[in-house]
Design a protein around this motif. Structure first.
Motif, PDB file in Angstrom:
ATOM      1  N   LYS A 497      66.503  52.444  84.599  1.00 53.13           N
ATOM      2  CA  LYS A 497      67.935  52.127  83.938  1.00 53.13           C
ATOM      3  C   LYS A 497      68.981  51.389  84.525  1.00 53.13           C
ATOM      4  O   LYS A 497      69.873  50.388  84.038  1.00 53.13           O
ATOM      5  CB  LYS A 497      68.625  53.716  83.518  1.00 53.13           C
ATOM      6  CG  LYS A 497      69.896  53.424  82.452  1.00 53.13           C
ATOM      7  CD  LYS A 497      70.244  55.175  82.323  1.00 53.13           C
ATOM      8  CE  LYS A 497      71.697  55.090  81.677  1.00 53.13           C
ATOM      9  NZ  LYS A 497      72.243  56.240  81.146  1.00 53.13           N
ATOM     10  N   LYS A 498      68.991  51.683  85.749  1.00 53.17           N
ATOM     11  CA  LYS A 498      70.118  50.764  86.531  1.00 53.17           C
ATOM     12  C   LYS A 498      69.585  49.335  86.773  1.00 53.17           C
ATOM     13  O   LYS A 498      70.685  48.454  86.791  1.00 53.17           O
ATOM     14  CB  LYS A 498      70.114  51.523  88.051  1.00 53.17           C
ATOM     15  CG  LYS A 498      70.768  52.811  88.325  1.00 53.17           C
ATOM     16  CD  LYS A 498      70.993  53.044  89.636  1.00 53.17           C
ATOM     17  CE  LYS A 498      71.602  54.404  89.566  1.00 53.17           C
ATOM     18  NZ  LYS A 498      71.508  54.942  91.079  1.00 53.17           N
ATOM     19  N   GLN A 499      68.402  49.083  86.536  1.00 57.65           N
ATOM     20  CA  GLN A 499      67.940  47.667  86.743  1.00 57.65           C
ATOM     21  C   GLN A 499      68.049  46.914  85.269  1.00 57.65           C
ATOM     22  O   GLN A 499      68.302  45.726  85.370  1.00 57.65           O
ATOM     23  CB  GLN A 499      66.302  47.556  87.112  1.00 57.65           C
ATOM     24  CG  GLN A 499      66.221  48.240  88.541  1.00 57.65           C
ATOM     25  CD  GLN A 499      64.702  48.063  88.672  1.00 57.65           C
ATOM     26  OE1 GLN A 499      63.874  47.144  88.285  1.00 57.65           O
ATOM     27  NE2 GLN A 499      64.200  49.206  89.480  1.00 57.65           N
ATOM     28  N   HIS A 500      67.844  47.749  84.372  1.00 57.17           N
ATOM     29  CA  HIS A 500      67.630  47.079  82.834  1.00 57.17           C
ATOM     30  C   HIS A 500      68.337  47.690  82.046  1.00 57.17           C
ATOM     31  O   HIS A 500      68.752  46.920  80.797  1.00 57.17           O
ATOM     32  CB  HIS A 500      66.144  47.053  82.428  1.00 57.17           C
ATOM     33  CG  HIS A 500      65.047  46.810  83.423  1.00 57.17           C
ATOM     34  ND1 HIS A 500      64.958  45.287  83.764  1.00 57.17           N
ATOM     35  CD2 HIS A 500      64.084  47.372  84.213  1.00 57.17           C
ATOM     36  CE1 HIS A 500      63.803  45.451  84.508  1.00 57.17           C
ATOM     37  NE2 HIS A 500      63.437  46.634  84.970  1.00 57.17           N
ATOM     38  N   GLY A 501      69.223  48.695  82.196  1.00 57.49           N
ATOM     39  CA  GLY A 501      70.055  49.274  81.057  1.00 57.49           C
ATOM     40  C   GLY A 501      69.206  50.119  80.121  1.00 57.49           C
ATOM     41  O   GLY A 501      67.970  49.991  80.175  1.00 57.49           O
ATOM     42  N   ALA A 600      62.933  63.219  67.269  1.00 57.37           N
ATOM     43  CA  ALA A 600      63.589  63.270  68.600  1.00 57.37           C
ATOM     44  C   ALA A 600      64.600  61.993  68.725  1.00 57.37           C
ATOM     45  O   ALA A 600      64.262  60.955  68.102  1.00 57.37           O
ATOM     46  CB  ALA A 600      62.655  63.194  69.679  1.00 57.37           C
ATOM     47  N   VAL A 601      65.931  62.048  69.351  1.00 58.32           N
ATOM     48  CA  VAL A 601      66.552  60.942  69.847  1.00 58.32           C
ATOM     49  C   VAL A 601      66.327  60.774  71.104  1.00 58.32           C
ATOM     50  O   VAL A 601      66.312  61.810  71.905  1.00 58.32           O
ATOM     51  CB  VAL A 601      68.155  61.345  69.606  1.00 58.32           C
ATOM     52  CG1 VAL A 601      69.051  60.032  70.199  1.00 58.32           C
ATOM     53  CG2 VAL A 601      68.563  61.735  68.074  1.00 58.32           C
ATOM     54  N   CYS A 602      65.908  59.585  71.673  1.00 63.17           N
ATOM     55  CA  CYS A 602      65.319  59.115  72.803  1.00 63.17           C
ATOM     56  C   CYS A 602      66.254  58.147  73.339  1.00 63.17           C
ATOM     57  O   CYS A 602      66.680  57.342  72.769  1.00 63.17           O
ATOM     58  CB  CYS A 602      63.594  58.589  72.789  1.00 63.17           C
ATOM     59  SG  CYS A 602      62.748  59.944  71.994  1.00 63.17           S
ATOM     60  N   GLU A 603      66.087  58.169  74.624  1.00 64.87           N
ATOM     61  CA  GLU A 603      67.104  57.051  75.493  1.00 64.87           C
ATOM     62  C   GLU A 603      65.612  56.179  76.091  1.00 64.87           C
ATOM     63  O   GLU A 603      64.701  56.492  76.659  1.00 64.87           O
ATOM     64  CB  GLU A 603      67.615  57.720  76.806  1.00 64.87           C
ATOM     65  CG  GLU A 603      68.466  56.576  77.232  1.00 64.87           C
ATOM     66  CD  GLU A 603      69.390  57.095  78.399  1.00 64.87           C
ATOM     67  OE1 GLU A 603      70.238  56.200  79.017  1.00 64.87           O
ATOM     68  OE2 GLU A 603      69.410  58.373  78.794  1.00 64.87           O
ATOM     69  N   PRO A 608      63.118  43.776  79.284  1.00 62.70           N
ATOM     70  CA  PRO A 608      62.576  42.873  78.346  1.00 62.70           C
ATOM     71  C   PRO A 608      61.192  42.460  78.746  1.00 62.70           C
ATOM     72  O   PRO A 608      60.606  41.928  77.833  1.00 62.70           O
ATOM     73  CB  PRO A 608      63.674  41.615  78.833  1.00 62.70           C
ATOM     74  CG  PRO A 608      63.973  42.000  80.168  1.00 62.70           C
ATOM     75  CD  PRO A 608      64.153  43.478  80.251  1.00 62.70           C
ATOM     76  N   ALA A 609      60.782  42.472  79.811  1.00 57.65           N
ATOM     77  CA  ALA A 609      58.994  42.430  80.093  1.00 57.65           C
ATOM     78  C   ALA A 609      58.317  43.353  79.408  1.00 57.65           C
ATOM     79  O   ALA A 609      57.042  42.941  79.343  1.00 57.65           O
ATOM     80  CB  ALA A 609      59.126  42.154  81.693  1.00 57.65           C
ATOM     81  N   ARG A 610      58.728  44.296  79.135  1.00 56.33           N
ATOM     82  CA  ARG A 610      57.845  45.486  78.688  1.00 56.33           C
ATOM     83  C   ARG A 610      58.399  45.993  77.458  1.00 56.33           C
ATOM     84  O   ARG A 610      57.476  46.241  76.591  1.00 56.33           O
ATOM     85  CB  ARG A 610      57.737  46.564  79.800  1.00 56.33           C
ATOM     86  CG  ARG A 610      56.941  46.378  80.962  1.00 56.33           C
ATOM     87  CD  ARG A 610      56.646  47.705  81.858  1.00 56.33           C
ATOM     88  NE  ARG A 610      57.880  48.061  82.343  1.00 56.33           N
ATOM     89  CZ  ARG A 610      57.876  49.474  82.899  1.00 56.33           C
ATOM     90  NH1 ARG A 610      56.915  50.040  83.047  1.00 56.33           N
ATOM     91  NH2 ARG A 610      59.085  49.939  83.363  1.00 56.33           N
TER      92      ARG A 610
END
Length: 648
Positions: A497-501, A600-603, A608-610
């Protein structure tokens, strides 16, 4: 438990009275050169009163609780005060020996052989020094863990009790600690009993044999909800055995019997074997790290192993401490080994917190409803994963028998038991305060055991959201916090998350699938026998930014058809805001269990690469590490689904 307290007191009092009779026979008015003479012995109002020849005044002993493993305090003339462990007979015998020693000692007479237990009792008046090697261990532990981390008390002429305070702040986060039955900032105290002359290290870094049962208890002082003792005792006793040179304990072979776990034994064997070996290797690695500096002494290594194993408790069975054959989830639970299942049936409430954290009535009901859907589905053989391993006793018998087992799946018998549970539910759903835990008298013993297994086998944390916590955009009061990712997966997610948001998205699945999802996690089921909706945009976990689209897949309907069904229902049943008001009884069943729709509500990590986005409404995450569940929504009314929520 307040309801059990009278019973406990009754058993304790009976044991004390029985031991008093032993003391009267062995000690009352008996002359001994190594003991003062006991003149009177009475028991009244939870206190033992006695008189001793040559001493003016009465002695009073307050028996230990728990008895006889705790400390009994004795008060007497001349400001005498002693803390002793043992039965009343043993305590009084030690007091009499100490009094005789004060009066001039125990002189050995010619031709007189000491009676058993008549050893030197000077330790009661003045403690003997610790063995030099044990003192080294204590000093080392205090230097590493803090000056108050170790306390030592002499229990008898031949034994010592050590209390080790192990700090754990920062090891387990607050949410995990709450779910596991642990205070995240209070030290864990471990009580260890050792022989006075026993050397726990010899200065060379080698540990001699240490009996596993020397580890007596593990607790957090003042924290009544502590629930890890049984599991920690197994772990720490195994440490003593392995530190003495034995192999890591194992209740199963290195290559798992996948069929006993309830999983297909063909395509998944290699994967599950790797999983099993990975976590066995991890446990051995943690042991090696903990003992990497043996010069610090046994106690320091012991404490370090506890700290290292604490965040891994969910990765191993709470009974046998063996790895699971599937990836770990958030909650601690028992493996599906039949021996562990039997022990859980007998002592489950003392072993795992799985029951304790899921006792909210509506959560129990949800778990039962999910199980019933999976068990009665046409796809039950594929989606009832895990299949239950349940022991129960027959009417009028105490011996438990295996009634359900993944080795011999009997769906006909299982469905019959499910139908019984559904009848109990339907008969009581509208009663005030109705809850599964209050309806055991209405069920057969098989039904009771099955409900217990359904709750305890859940490996995800579900907590109802209160009125001020719910997502107001959704027209349902049945909203929950859902934590399924184990701490290590959550940590990896936060790194990504820190890398890609990250952004939020919805995942819908039929109610019959959630029994497995809560126990095995949200996985990429594309091109497997679990897939039901195809994989038009490739393999992965499918999510949507539109709640209506995900709810359609929860209904197993095409989105257009689902929207039409909702529109038809709205013509006859307009939504009523009062329906959103949460019941306050604390005990309730979910309405319309035959029409439950779950989402479910997911984070989701926005790598972008995956992360594939065929369009703005559909996302496909190929890797499970990119998705973490955050909330769980249950819709009991069709009209509730008409309120689409869009995440732009």
């Amino acid at each position: 438990d307040a309801h059990c307290h009278p019973l406990i007191m009754s058993e304790r009092s009976s044991a004390i009275v029985a031991d008093l009779e032993v003391a009267r026979k062995e000690l009352l008015c008996v002359d001994s050169p190594c003991r003062a003479k006991l003149l009177r012995l009475d028991f009244d109002d939870d206190a033992v009163a006695f008189e001793v020849e040559g001493w003016d005044g009465e002695f009073t002993a307050f028996p230990a609780d728990p008895y006889p493993t705790g400390e009994t305090t004795v008060y007497g003339p001349d400001d005498l005060e002693m803390q002793l462990v043992g039965t009343i007979s043993q305590v009084i015998s030690n007091v009499l020996s100490a009094l005789q020693n004060r009066s001039g000692g125990c002189e050995q007479q010619e031709g007189l052989v000491d009676e058993p237990g008549d050893e030197d009792a000077s330790w009661i008046v003045e403690e003997m020094p610790l063995h030099p090697s044990l003192q080294h261990d204590v000093d080392s532990a205090r230097e590493l863990l803090g000056s108050d981390s170790v306390s030592a008390a002499q229990l008898s002429h031949q034994s010592w009790r050590l209390r080790l305070r192990v700090p754990i702040s920062g090891i387990v986060d607050e949410t995990t600690a709450k779910a596991w039955g642990l205070h995240p900032d209070m030290p864990i105290q471990v009580e260890i009993h050792l022989e006075s002359s026993f050397a726990v290290s010899d200065g060379t870094g080698c540990f001699p044999f240490l009996p596993p049962d020397c580890v007596k208890s593990a607790y957090q002082e003042g924290f009544e909800d502590f629930a890890l003792e049984k599991q920690l005792l197994r772990i720490l006793r195994d440490f003593c055995t392995v530190a003495s040179g034995a192999q890591m304990s194992s209740s199963s072979s290195a290559t798992p019997d996948c069929s006993s776990e309830g999983y297909p034994s063909a395509s998944n064997v290699e994967e599950e074997s790797d999983q099993f070996r990975q976590y066995r290797s991890k446990k051995e690695s943690l042991f090696n790290v903990a003992t990497s500096n043996k010069q610090q002494g046994f106690l320091s290594c012991f404490a370090r192993y506890l700290q290292l194993r604490l965040p891994t408790l969910h990765e191993y069975c709470t009974i046998c401490d063996e790895p699971f054959h599937v990836p770990p989830m958030f909650l601690r639970t028992v493996c599906r080994n039949e021996l562990c299942a039997y022990q859980f049936a007998e002592f489950g409430d003392k072993i795992t917190t799985a029951e304790g954290v899921n006792t909210q009535a509506e959560v129990v009901d949800l778990l039962v409803c999910m199980f019933n859907k999976a068990a009665t589905s046409q796809r039950s053989d594929a989606i009832l994963d895990p299949y239950p391993t349940v022991y129960a006793s027959a009417e009028g018998q105490s011996k438990r028998e295996l009634i359900f087992s993944p080795k011999n799946k009997d769906f006909k018998k299982l469905v019959a038991c499910v139908k019984e549970l559904e009848k109990v539910r339907n008969d009581n759903i509208f009663k005030l305060g109705a809850a599964w835990t209050a309806l055991t008298s209405c069920m057969s013993l098989d039904g009771q055991a099955l409900v217990k297994w359904i709750v305890s086998s859940n490996r995800s944390f579900l907590a109802p959201l209160q009125d001020n916590e719910r997502i107001s955009a959704f027209r349902t009061p049945f909203q929950y916090l859902l934590i399924s990712a184990p701490p290590e997966k959550e940590q990896r997610f936060q790194e990504l998350k820190k890398q890609h948001g990250s952004k939020f998205a919805f995942h819908g699945s039929s109610s019959e699938n959630w029994h497995s999802i809560l126990r095995n996690g949200l996985k990429n089921a594309s091109y497997t026998k679990l897939m039901t909706s195809g994989a038009a945009h490739g393999a992965g976990i499918y999510l949507s930014t539109e709640s209506s689209m995900s709810l359609a897949y929860s209904n197993r309907m095409h989105p257009v058809a689902a929207a039409a069904a909702v529109a038809r229902s709205l013509q006859h049943q307009p939504p009523d805001p009062s329906d959103l008001k949460r019941q306050k009884t604390g005990n309730r069943f979910v309405e319309n269990s035959d029409r439950l729709v779950m989402m479910a509500v997911c984070e989701v990590v926005c790598d972008p690469a995956r992360l594939r986005k065929p369009n703005e409404q559909i996302w496909v995450a190929p890797d499970a590490e990119m998705v973490c569940t955050r909330f769980f929504l249950v819709f009991t009314q069709v009209q509730d689904q008409a309120h689409n929520v869009s995440i732009a």
